[in-house]
Design an enzyme around this catalytic site. Structure first.
Site, PDB file in Angstrom:
ATOM      1  N   HIS A 186      -3.077  -0.683  -1.294  1.00 13.10           N
ATOM      2  CA  HIS A 186      -3.812  -1.876  -1.728  1.00 13.10           C
ATOM      3  C   HIS A 186      -4.930  -1.483  -2.703  1.00 13.10           C
ATOM      4  O   HIS A 186      -5.647  -0.507  -2.484  1.00 13.10           O
ATOM      5  CB  HIS A 186      -4.471  -2.565  -0.540  1.00 13.10           C
ATOM      6  CG  HIS A 186      -3.540  -3.351   0.313  1.00 13.10           C
ATOM      7  ND1 HIS A 186      -2.666  -2.770   1.201  1.00 13.10           N
ATOM      8  CD2 HIS A 186      -3.360  -4.699   0.433  1.00 13.10           C
ATOM      9  CE1 HIS A 186      -1.991  -3.720   1.827  1.00 13.10           C
ATOM     10  NE2 HIS A 186      -2.391  -4.891   1.387  1.00 13.10           N
ATOM     11  N   ASN A 224      -4.484   7.734   0.857  1.00 16.80           N
ATOM     12  CA  ASN A 224      -4.540   6.331   1.266  1.00 16.80           C
ATOM     13  C   ASN A 224      -4.922   6.170   2.726  1.00 16.80           C
ATOM     14  O   ASN A 224      -5.691   5.273   3.082  1.00 16.80           O
ATOM     15  CB  ASN A 224      -3.193   5.655   1.003  1.00 16.80           C
ATOM     16  CG  ASN A 224      -3.170   4.194   1.406  1.00 16.80           C
ATOM     17  OD1 ASN A 224      -4.064   3.424   1.077  1.00 16.80           O
ATOM     18  ND2 ASN A 224      -2.143   3.816   2.141  1.00 16.80           N
TER      19      ASN A 224
END
Length: 268
Positions: free
Chosen positions: A119, A151
């Site tokens: 994201h 991430n």
């Protein structure tokens, strides 16, 4: 003693509440207030084909060639972190992005690629609104990120720090995106670009302060994202984007030329 504020940087509208369709280049529509008073990033030279998208929780510029967003801008306030909805975890093609009758990116592009669906505007920033949460899982807000060590670790810690900073301030403008280049092959049938790095810029309109981070898209040890602080000018050079275009040249120079010291939890 309070730090001196840069003049004329009063905060205005907080964020748009309703999603809007794809926008013509140069206009943010209902999302205009998200970027005030600094303005959304602008391309320094002729950009690739891109699509501006105004969403409930963010606004972005999607690079239609690279299949990832060039930048995603959020306007964060403390009330954005109310736990009204849970995480959806339903990644779907963006309904506004279709090329020759096909989506720009789909879940299968990431399957067995070795990269996470990362994201840019975090899902954890969207717990205040169901639509915002659902839209955060559109692939227009996603880019391939190394999972373990990036991430799932140092990048996650940076996102958490930004939320913690927001809770102690009136409002923060956060701009996130990729840096292209490197030798990695694109992933999936849709040839989604794997960025070589990611940046995050955080701006406090009340105090006229900004801090920038530039992290290589690779497995990094530990939680010390502060070691990846850079000047915003360095991010501009790496991305060919102009940040804070509505500020005067003097104000931009103050914010962008030097690497900011690490923010404390509260303003000085």
């Amino acid at each position: 003693m309070p730090a001196m504020r840069i003049p004329s940087l009063a905060a205005v509208g907080i964020f748009a509440l309703w999603a809007a369709p794809a926008l013509a280049a140069g206009g943010l529509g209902e999302c205009e207030s998200m970027a005030e008073p600094v303005g959304a990033p602008e391309y320094q030279s002729a950009p690739s084909a891109h699509t501006l998208l105004c969403r409930t929780g963010y606004v972005l510029s999607h690079n239609d060639k690279m299949k990832v967003p060039d930048w995603v801008l959020e306007s964060l306030t403390p009330d954005r972190f109310k736990k009204n909805v849970g995480r959806e975890d339903r990644f779907v093609p963006d309904p506004k992005l279709v090329l020759d009758g096909r989506p720009h990116a789909v879940d299968k592009d990431y399957l067995h690629s070795g990269f996470d669906r990362g994201h840019m505007a975090p899902a954890a920033d969207m717990t205040w609104n169901k639509t915002a949460m659902e839209e955060s899982f559109y692939f227009s807000n996603i880019a391939p990120q190394v999972g373990s060590g990036f991430n799932q670790h140092i990048w996650k810690y940076l996102e958490t720090q930004v939320r913690d900073w927001t809770k102690d301030r009136e409002r923060l403008i956060v701009i996130t995106g990729p840096v292209y280049g490197g030798s990695r092959e694109p992933i999936g049938n849709n040839k989604v670009t794997v960025p070589k790095a990611f940046y995050k810029i955080v701006y406090d309109p009340e105090w006229g302060r900004a801090i920038g981070f530039l992290l290589p898209n690779e497995k990094l040890s530990g939680k010390k994202f502060k070691d990846y602080r850079v000047s915003i000018r360095k991010i501009e050079d790496a991305t060919d984007l102009d940040f804070f275009p509505k500020l005067s040249r003097r104000e931009q120079n103050i914010l962008e030329r030097r690497k900011s010291p690490m923010w404390r939890d509260f303003p000085d």
